[in-house]
Every structure is written in C-alpha cells, then in structure tokens.
Design a protein around this motif. Sequence first.
Motif, short mmCIF file in Angstrom:
data_model
loop_
_atom_site.label_atom_id
_atom_site.label_comp_id
_atom_site.label_asym_id
_atom_site.label_seq_id
_atom_site.Cartn_x
_atom_site.Cartn_y
_atom_site.Cartn_z
N ALA A 96 8.74 -41.81 25.33
CA ALA A 96 7.35 -41.43 25.06
C ALA A 96 6.63 -40.95 26.31
O ALA A 96 5.60 -40.26 26.22
N SER A 112 0.54 -42.01 26.13
CA SER A 112 1.82 -42.72 26.18
C SER A 112 1.62 -44.15 26.65
O SER A 112 0.85 -44.41 27.58
N PHE A 118 3.64 -43.96 21.75
CA PHE A 118 2.50 -43.13 22.12
C PHE A 118 1.49 -43.21 20.98
O PHE A 118 1.84 -43.46 19.83
#
Length: 571
Positions: A96, A112, A118
């Motif tokens: 992420a 994130s 995220f």
Amino acid sequence: MNKNNKRRLFKFAIATLLGSAIINPLLGKNSLIAQAATDIPVLAGDAIGWDENSATYEFSETEAGSDIYTLTTTITDSGRYQLIKKGVNPHQRFNAEGYDPANSNAWDYVVSFGVDDFAILYPGTITIKVYNPDGSESSPAGDYRFTVDYDAASFPLSGTSAYIAVGDALDGWGDPNQNIAANRLTSIGGFDGRYMALTRAFSANEFKIYIYKTWLGGFGFDMFNTAKSTAGTAIEKAIGSDNVKVKVAGNYQVVVDMVAKQIFFHNAGSTYKTVTKYDGTTVIDKEMAVDGLTYEPCYIRRANKRFAGWYTDSELTIAYEPGLLTADLTLYGKYVESQDTTLVFYDPNHAISSGDVYLYTWDGDGRQVTGEWPGAAMANYGHGYYSWFFPSTHLPENVIFNNGLPDAANVKTADIVWELGKNVYNQVTETWSAVSEVHHKATLFGIQILNHTATCDATGSALNLNSADWNDTLRNQYDLVESDVKTYLKTAVANPNGDLLAQAMARYDYIVKKYGTVMFENFLDRTIPPSGAPLVSNSDTNNIPIISLLGVVALISLAGFKLLSKKRRYS
C-alpha cells in the motif's frame, strides 16, 4: 607515445567504458519480452468485502504487454481498502505504500497506512492503476506503484469521510465504537473536500481520530493546532499518551484540514469567512478563516513554481498582512516558474566544515527535498566549493548548510531563504549571487587547474610543476569538457582576488606566460597578458584530493539521481 596519441587513447578508453556502461543494460532490457503479470490485483475492503476471487473488483491489463492493470469502480463508502492477489488465500497484499499521490488526482485523499492498508477518504467513481504488480526489474511499466483518480463527476469531493472520532470523550474506546457512523466526520460544503468536521457533545475525557471500522490512524494531540482553534484552550495532551484530552465538557467541532495537514478544535457554532486564492486567473484553493482568529494564509504548492507571497490585488503589488477578517477575501499568489538549478555553497574558510557539507531543505508545506535532518551531503570539489543539482520540480524555498554531525557537534548556518533568481550562497559574506550553469561547470575545471598546480612557486624562482601532468592529464580532462564550457574558459576573467574560476585563470595565464607554451601548452587557447598574471596564494591547497573531471560529472549525476529517486514522478 606522443601527446596526441596519448590523448586519443585516453578518450577512446573513456568512450569504451561509457559505451559499455550505457549500451549493455539497454540491450539487456530491450531484449526481454514483456509478459503478463503473475499476480493479478483485486480490490478489497470493509465496504466491498474481502473476496480474492471477486470478478467485480478484479483488475485487467490496460493494454496487452503494458504491465499496467486497471480497475474503474464506484466507491459508495469511504474507508479502509487493500490490493490483494487474485486467488490467494490467506490473502497476500500488494504494498500500500506504493501509492503515488503526485500522479493521482485523488492526491492526499488516499492515505497509506503501512504496507497492507490504504484509506479512500471520500466516496466517488475512481480508476486505480497498478503498474508492474510483480515488481519486475524489466517491466515496461517501470517501478511498482499505483495511482488513484476520481472521475470528473466526483468533484468537488464531498460526503461522509473515512475519518471517525473515537474515545471516552464520545462513546468509549472498545469495539465496536470505531463503527459508530454518527461519529464520522463529513465534508464542509464550499471547500472542495478540504475540510471534514464532526460537531457534537464531548465529555471531559480523551479521544483520537481513526479510519472508520479500524484502529488505523490514531491522530492525536500532536496533530491539533490549538492556536488556530476557537476552543484550543479546552483541550490538552493526555498524560502518558498522544490522546486529546477534553478539559471542559461541551459542544465542540473537530475539523480535519487536508491541505494544512492539521486538526482544529472549535466551539460549536463557530463561524468563518471564505478566502479564495488565485494563481493568475486560476482558482487554486479555498480556505476557511475562522471568525475571531488572526488569518494567516495556508501555503499552496504549484507544480514547477516557487511561491513568493500572497497579495490582495491581481497586479501583485499589495502584500497581504495577517489580521482578522470582516468579510470574504480574495488573495493572489505570486509564483515564479522554476528551472533546473545547480545550488552552490562557497565556504572558503571552512566555517561550516573542512570535509563534507550537508544540505537540508524545506518548503512552506513542510516538504523536505533532501531528506530528514541533517539532509544530504553535497558534492565536494575542494577549496570550499560544494554543489547540489535540483530539477525544476524539486526546487526548495529554504536551506540550511551544516556539517552533518549530531547534536552539539553540529555546525550550521541560520535558516536561509533561497533568494529567487540566485544560486550561489557565500558563507563569508552571507549573501546570494547568481552564476550561469556554464560558469559553474567552468569553475569545476578551474578547480582541477588549482589542484594540479598546487605546488606552483608563487615567487617564480623555481619550477615545481610537472609538465607531463599539465600537458597530458590536465589536457585530457579538458578534452572531455563540453564545447560551451571550453568557449567560456577561453575568455574567462583572470583575477587572483576573484572567485575560484578567476583565480584558476590567473594561475593558468601566469604559468603559460612564465614558462612558455613549449613546456606548458596553452590548451585553453587563451590570450595571455604580456606581463603574465599574478599567482593566487597557495594556501588551502594541502590535502585537497585531485578529482578527475569524470569524477566531478559522476558526483553531479549521483546527486541528481539520489534526489530524483526519492521523489520520482511518472507521466
């Protein structure tokens, strides 16, 4: 072997090395055939489920062989999401932290949280593109990353955000209190999603801001700006944690500002004025100026531009002075187009360091171009001359030069505002000046002259110079210099009391005149003064490494590479 043959051999060897260094990797990369990714991304999340085989949220390759995978979908509820690998259970996730906000119109409205999660902060129709999901070094898509773009109909961003207030000051800490929809923050209209707010009764206790249905985030007191909050005195930092402690129970409003990256705590019912900001005729921001508080405009970044102040007139003649607003306000930002720039720090007395000098930089929004304190080591050419190359996209506004050592051992300049149009900071005079890029490159060769002639007898009574070093090594380095730099060196001013280039030219002219072109070739093709030029002092030349011009070029390239690798942008 005569001098010309030596030079040809030297240049041939360099060309061969450079050719093999450049061509071989290209041949290797271009000879590989692009193949479909082994791991196909699938979007999963609290609002849409966690099915690794979902056909609805499976990505498809944008174009055969592109190694770019795309999904367009409508997010009806903001919150936590993940990119998981198709058909793999237990789930395996794509990183992420690969989110690329600089090339996404979702900007910081996607956040994130570590390598797994995220958050998408607002609902809307989005397109997610995952580049090189396998992380292959030979991928035509470049490095692994992903972008998120809202469609035009989703703007302005609005609705219920992914943020939620949780804690004993509201309804308690334990599960499922992070799921109470009534405590979610929603957008304040008219500001394009910039502000998210929750207004309600708070008890005299503690709370934090999280992502809905998770314990991600945990934004506490350190994120709150009490000085710009109408109820700033009603909260404090909890003992032993970063929780926000409400000191006095009451009705309050928590506001998250996504542009300023701050949280405010206002009295319920606080009112505000609207400030509209322009760059030329383009609206670039709308900001809330809370009644009763001094308004100081928030910094707004513009791509490839340096910010130079806020003005109340479009002609940029009347600077804004912070104060209380009695009506809505229009401000105009002064922005200057940025250019690729080599920043030079000149410290001939080694006041900051006799070795490396570190460069720390920052902008009005906190961006640190050369990394965390103490920054990055500048290219060091000796004689107190240091440089760092900035592409136009990463030109900072403030700098500190320091020796890179920790704590009390750190020696540094004051905070310095990088003056517009200037690129050389002189530590002795503490002033800025400007030189061209060709002057800078000519200076680098001038330093080679000073280094190779460090043993020159200033009285002229003894010849301590090595003619072979002059006619072969130094001349060969000169042959590699760019043509415009050669032209510049030919007519550069010679002055033993001038800058490093002028000092080098003074020494060059003196040597050629004093000992003659038979022994010391005039390879710069300069017009030598009839009486010769006086020598510069030989002080500060002991223990200075002789850096070849290839080394100089390599240092510049490395400095630029390190910078770009930190903030790579993709088209």
